[in-house]
Each structure stands twice: as structure tokens, then as C-alpha cells.
Motif scaffolding. Structure first.
Motif, PDB file in Angstrom:
ATOM      1  N   THR A 285       0.744  -0.934  -0.578  1.00 23.73           N
ATOM      2  CA  THR A 285       0.227   0.427  -0.272  1.00 23.73           C
ATOM      3  C   THR A 285       0.758   1.384   0.225  1.00 23.73           C
ATOM      4  OG1 THR A 285      -1.574  -1.147   1.100  1.00 23.73           O
ATOM      5  CG2 THR A 285      -1.476   1.542   0.804  1.00 23.73           C
ATOM      6  N   GLU A 289       0.685   3.934  -3.349  1.00 24.79           N
ATOM      7  CA  GLU A 289      -0.238   5.825  -2.601  1.00 24.79           C
ATOM      8  C   GLU A 289       1.840   6.278  -3.147  1.00 24.79           C
ATOM      9  OE1 GLU A 289      -0.730   4.848   1.683  1.00 24.79           O
ATOM     10  OE2 GLU A 289      -2.730   4.148   0.895  1.00 24.79           O
ATOM     11  N   SER A 293       1.166   9.747  -5.366  1.00 20.17           N
ATOM     12  CA  SER A 293       1.672  10.795  -5.364  1.00 20.17           C
ATOM     13  C   SER A 293       2.710  11.632  -6.305  1.00 20.17           C
ATOM     14  CB  SER A 293       2.194  10.966  -3.766  1.00 20.17           C
ATOM     15  OG  SER A 293       3.680  10.295  -4.111  1.00 20.17           O
ATOM     16  N   LYS A 343      -3.655   2.408  -9.452  1.00 25.06           N
ATOM     17  CA  LYS A 343      -4.010   4.248  -8.940  1.00 25.06           C
ATOM     18  C   LYS A 343      -5.697   4.564  -8.084  1.00 25.06           C
ATOM     19  CE  LYS A 343      -2.844   5.554 -13.141  1.00 25.06           C
ATOM     20  NZ  LYS A 343      -2.914   7.001 -15.057  1.00 25.06           N
ATOM     21  N   ALA A 346      -4.433   2.894  -4.709  1.00 25.16           N
ATOM     22  CA  ALA A 346      -4.373   4.386  -3.782  1.00 25.16           C
ATOM     23  C   ALA A 346      -5.430   5.221  -3.472  1.00 25.16           C
ATOM     24  CB  ALA A 346      -2.878   4.418  -4.952  1.00 25.16           C
ATOM     25  N   GLU A 347      -5.662   5.732  -3.896  1.00 24.56           N
ATOM     26  CA  GLU A 347      -7.218   6.369  -3.370  1.00 24.56           C
ATOM     27  C   GLU A 347      -8.150   6.159  -3.028  1.00 24.56           C
ATOM     28  OE1 GLU A 347      -7.440   7.909  -8.174  1.00 24.56           O
ATOM     29  OE2 GLU A 347      -5.552   8.779  -8.136  1.00 24.56           O
ATOM     30  N   LYS A 353     -10.057  -0.525  -0.759  1.00 23.07           N
ATOM     31  CA  LYS A 353      -9.010  -1.200  -1.427  1.00 23.07           C
ATOM     32  C   LYS A 353      -9.248  -2.693  -0.605  1.00 23.07           C
ATOM     33  CE  LYS A 353      -5.215   2.475  -0.052  1.00 23.07           C
ATOM     34  NZ  LYS A 353      -5.610   3.498  -0.253  1.00 23.07           N
TER      35      LYS A 353
END
Length: 432
Positions: A285, A289, A293, A343, A346-347, A353
Motif C-alpha cells: 500500500t 500510494e 503521489s 491508481k 492508492a486513492e 481498498k
């Protein structure tokens, strides 16, 4: 120009460990390398690739299954004269002083106590340990203890030293200091040393130390790439040319570790008994992430990610492998590229998740699908873990099978695909 004759050479080395009467684990295969006078070679690769096993074969501590070793162009069996070894663990005898530990290395070849002491004191002086002769191992820091190990290796007046990750047990500053002192010792020519071969999984260390880097691949282990580092010693860690070499090593390691994909494919396809990387979901994770970013960006270099996240290759490559086999990102030419699934993961929120992760492991990890489907068919929807271990043991060692199942259990729990009771060893669709 006259071709240089190697001081040590190994050819066609193979090492396999028996796994029952009809099965074996192939650790090394088709390994050939040579060590020339006047050079430092670093054998670079991930843990478990067989680097240390090869080092012990070269030293004569382990017999190869097949292959030959040569010292000054002559075949050799057993130990090689004028060769010594520095181990990762200091292995000092706690009831002996520093001086006695160093003397011990030549006790069997030098019987005159006065001569033994004179040689030991000289070796202690060379590595900068004057004043510690009467100290016991319990009084020494890690850096000083490893200096004793180096003095013990030098006291036999070797032409070649083998170093098995000699700085990996030390803190960053101590390791950096000891690396610099070893290079200074090499440049000063205060010893009879002609060559050094060092095993490491630290890319920066390899570029700082080596005249040649041999990049090791695994399953089975062998040399997959060779790279000359054409920089004079001593080297500046922050030198631009060193950074370029470091980036190139990362690219080559990426190509080696992710080359199992078939031509034209973006991702590799794995089997039910694939050796899953031992990666915690939190690490996976964190990487995704970061890549999503602004700092990570699109097409992030492995070297930049390793630097920003403070990861060495033993930490970075397993999580890179995990995100790729889960189709969260691809790794091509030493760069990460997030997929849409990556993506989204991550968001996403915490609960979303889990849902995305569950979908990915069922779609792309056959072992996860195997566990889930067998639990759905089983009486009471539960089964003992040994039934799944049997599937893995057909192609993996005992230790590797347990590690893979442990990873699968962790991933499955996170995705809420199944539960596991460690006391009973039972997997089930739901916690009781």
C-alpha cells in the motif's frame, strides 16, 4: 595487450540440495566467473539467490554438485592457499581477547608463539585496532568486532579475500566508515592482497567498492550481467558519475528480475505454486500510494523510489514484484508504471481498498483462487493449512512453501476472502 591471467576461476558450477530421493532444490547452475589480480569484484543480488553459497564453494567450505575451481590456472580441491574469508556475523570466540582471536587464524600453520603474536599484532595495527588487543568481544561494538574479523582474515597474509556481506550487520555510519577504511587499506598496498570478491545486496556499496559488478539472478542463481565501474578509488558517494552507475545497476537488476515475462507481455503470469514475495500489505500500500503521489509521479525510476522510500533492493524488489503480479503496476526498463487498478487502489477508502485487493488476487494469484474454491466446497467450509502446503511442496522447499502460504494467508485475511486460526492451523471462509 597481454591478456591477464585470473588468480581464481570457477567454471560451470552447479549446486543442488536434495529434497527427497527423487527431487532436489537447484540453488546454483552454470556459474562461471574469474577474479583477476588487482581488482575488487562485487557479487550483487537479492538475498536467497545463492551468492553466499557460491562464495563458500569458492572458499572450499562447500562442495559443488558439479564444476571446477582453479587457483593460478591449476585445478584445486578443498581450501585454496592464500585465500581468507570475512563473514557477515563476526564469529568471535567470547572467551578470547582480540589478540587471541586473531592469533587463532594461524595457530595451525604457525607454531612459534612469538611469531604468531608478531603477525597478529601487525594485522591488528593494519586495521586500526591498536589498544584493543586485550579487549573481549563483549566489550566491542559491531564495527570494532568486524575489524577484528578483517584482521583475522589478513593475518594469514592472503592474496585473495572473500567478504560475505561484511557490513550488513552494521549501522549506516559505521558501515560507511569501515568501507572507506577497507578501500584505503587496498590503495595503500600495506598487505599482500591482490584481489577481493565481496557479496552484497547494497547497490550503492557495490558501485562504491567494485571495479567489476557481477549481477546475480535467482531460481537458480547465476551471473546474469557484468558491469565494469571505470572510476578510480577512492570514490565520492555523491559524485555524478557514481549516480549514473547506480541508475544503470538498478535498470539491469530490474531487467533481470522482471524478464520472466514472455516477449510482448506487460505482466508475468504465475502458477499456483509460484513463490510469492513475502510482502506485507502495508508495504504494498505504501509503495502504491507513493507512486500515485506527486513525489512518485508516472514512470518513476526504481533508483529514485528506493532513495525516497529508504529501501534497499532486498526490500524494494519483493514489493515491486508483488505490485506487478497483482497488476497494480508494471516494471519496465527500471521504471514503475501504475495501472488503473493501482491508481484506484492508492486513492480508495480503506474498505474499497480491500474490495479491489480481493478482486486482484482472485484474478491473478491462482493460489488464492485455489484456497477460496476449496474452502467453498469443503465440509464446514474449513480446511487445515497442510492440505495447501502439499500443493506448494511439489515444487518448493519446506521453508519456501511455509513462507508462500504465510503471505497468502496475510493477503487473504486483508481482502476478507478467508480467515485463519493460528492455534489450530485451520483456514475457513469466516471466523468462528
Amino acid at each position: 595487450m597481454k591478456k591477464m591471467k585470473p588468480i581464481i576461476e570457477v567454471t560451470d558450477i552447479k549446486k543442488a540440495f536434495s529434497k527427497g530421493p527423487k527431487n532436489e532444490i537447484l540453488v546454483l547452475d552454470d556459474v562461471s566467473l574469474h577474479i583477476n589480480p588487482g581488482e575488487i569484484i562485487c557479487l550483487l543480488g537479492t538475498s536467497g539467490s545463492g551468492k553466499s553459497t557460491l562464495l563458500r564453494i569458492i572458499a572450499g567450505l562447500i562442495k559443488p554438485t558439479q564444476g571446477l575451481r582453479y587457483y593460478n590456472q591449476q585445478p584445486v580441491v578443498g581450501s585454496i592457499p592464500k585465500l581468507s574469508m570475512v563473514f557477515q556475523q563476526f564469529a568471535l570466540l567470547p572467551w578470547m581477547t582480540v589478540l587471541q582471536n586473531v592469533e587463532l587464524a594461524i595457530e595451525g600453520v604457525e607454531f612459534d608463539p612469538a611469531v604468531r603474536r608478531e603477525k597478529a599484532l601487525k594485522a591488528i595495527d593494519v586495521v586500526g585496532l591498536d589498544g584493543f588487543e586485550s579487549a573481549y568481544p563483549r566489550e566491542l561494538s559491531g564495527g570494532i568486532s568486524q575489524r577484528v574479523g578483517l584482521a583475522r582474515a589478513l593475518v594469514v597474509d592472503p592474496e585473495v579475500i572473500l567478504l560475505d556481506e561484511p557490513f550488513s550487520a552494521l549501522d549506516v555510519l559505521t558501515a560507511e566508515n569501515l568501507r572507506g577504511d577497507l578501500i584505503n587499506l587496498w590503495i595503500s598496498k600495506k598487505t599482500n592482497l591482490k584481489s577481493m570478491l565481496m557479496v552484497t545486496h547494497n547497490i550503492e556499496e557495490a558501485v562504491y567498492m567494485a571495479d567489476r559488478i557481477l549481477i546475480f539472478g535467482s531460481d537458480p542463481g547465476n551471473v546474469r550481467s557484468e558491469m565494469v565501474v571505470d572510476l578510480p578509488h577512492p570514490r565520492d558517494d555523491h559524485e555524478e558519475k557514481m549516480s549514473a552507475y547506480i541508475d544503470e545497476v538498478y535498470r539491469r537488476i530490474s531487467d533481470i528480475n522482471f524478464q520472466s515475462k514472455r516477449a510482448g507481455m506487460r505482466f508475468r503470469t504465475v502458477r499456483v505454486d509460484y513463490r510469492l514475495p513475502s510482502v506485507a500489505v502495508s508495504n504494498l500500500t505504501g509503495l502504491l500510494e507513493f507512486l500515485a503521489s506527486l513525489e512518485g509521479g508516472e514512470g518513476s525510476d526504481l533508483s529514485d523510489v528506493a532513495d525516497e522510500m529508504h529501501l534497499d533492493i532486498d526490500e524494494l524488489l519483493p514489493v515491486a514484484e508483488a505490485v506487478e503480479i497483482l497488476r497494480f503496476a508494471s516494471v519496465v526498463n527500471g521504471k514503475f508504471n501504475l495501472t488503473e487498478a493501482g491508481k484506484s487502489f492508492a486513492e480508495a477508502s480503506i474498505l474499497d481498498k480491500k474490495k479491489i485487493f480481493a478482486r486482484q488476487i482472485l484474478d491473478y494469484i491462482p493460489l488464492a483462487l485455489n484456497v477460496r474454491e476449496r474452502l467453498e466446497r469443503a465440509a464446514a467450509h474449513s480446511m487445515h493449512k497442510d492440505l495447501f502446503l502439499d500443493v506448494l511442496k511439489s515444487n518448493l522447499s519446506e521453508a519456501a512453501s511455509h513462507a508462500v502460504l504465510r503471505t497468502m494467508i496475510d493477503w487473504g485475511r486483508y481482502a476478507e476472502l478467508f480467515a485463519y486460526n493460528d492455534n489450530s492451523g485451520m483456514l475457513s471462509l469466516e471466523d468462528p
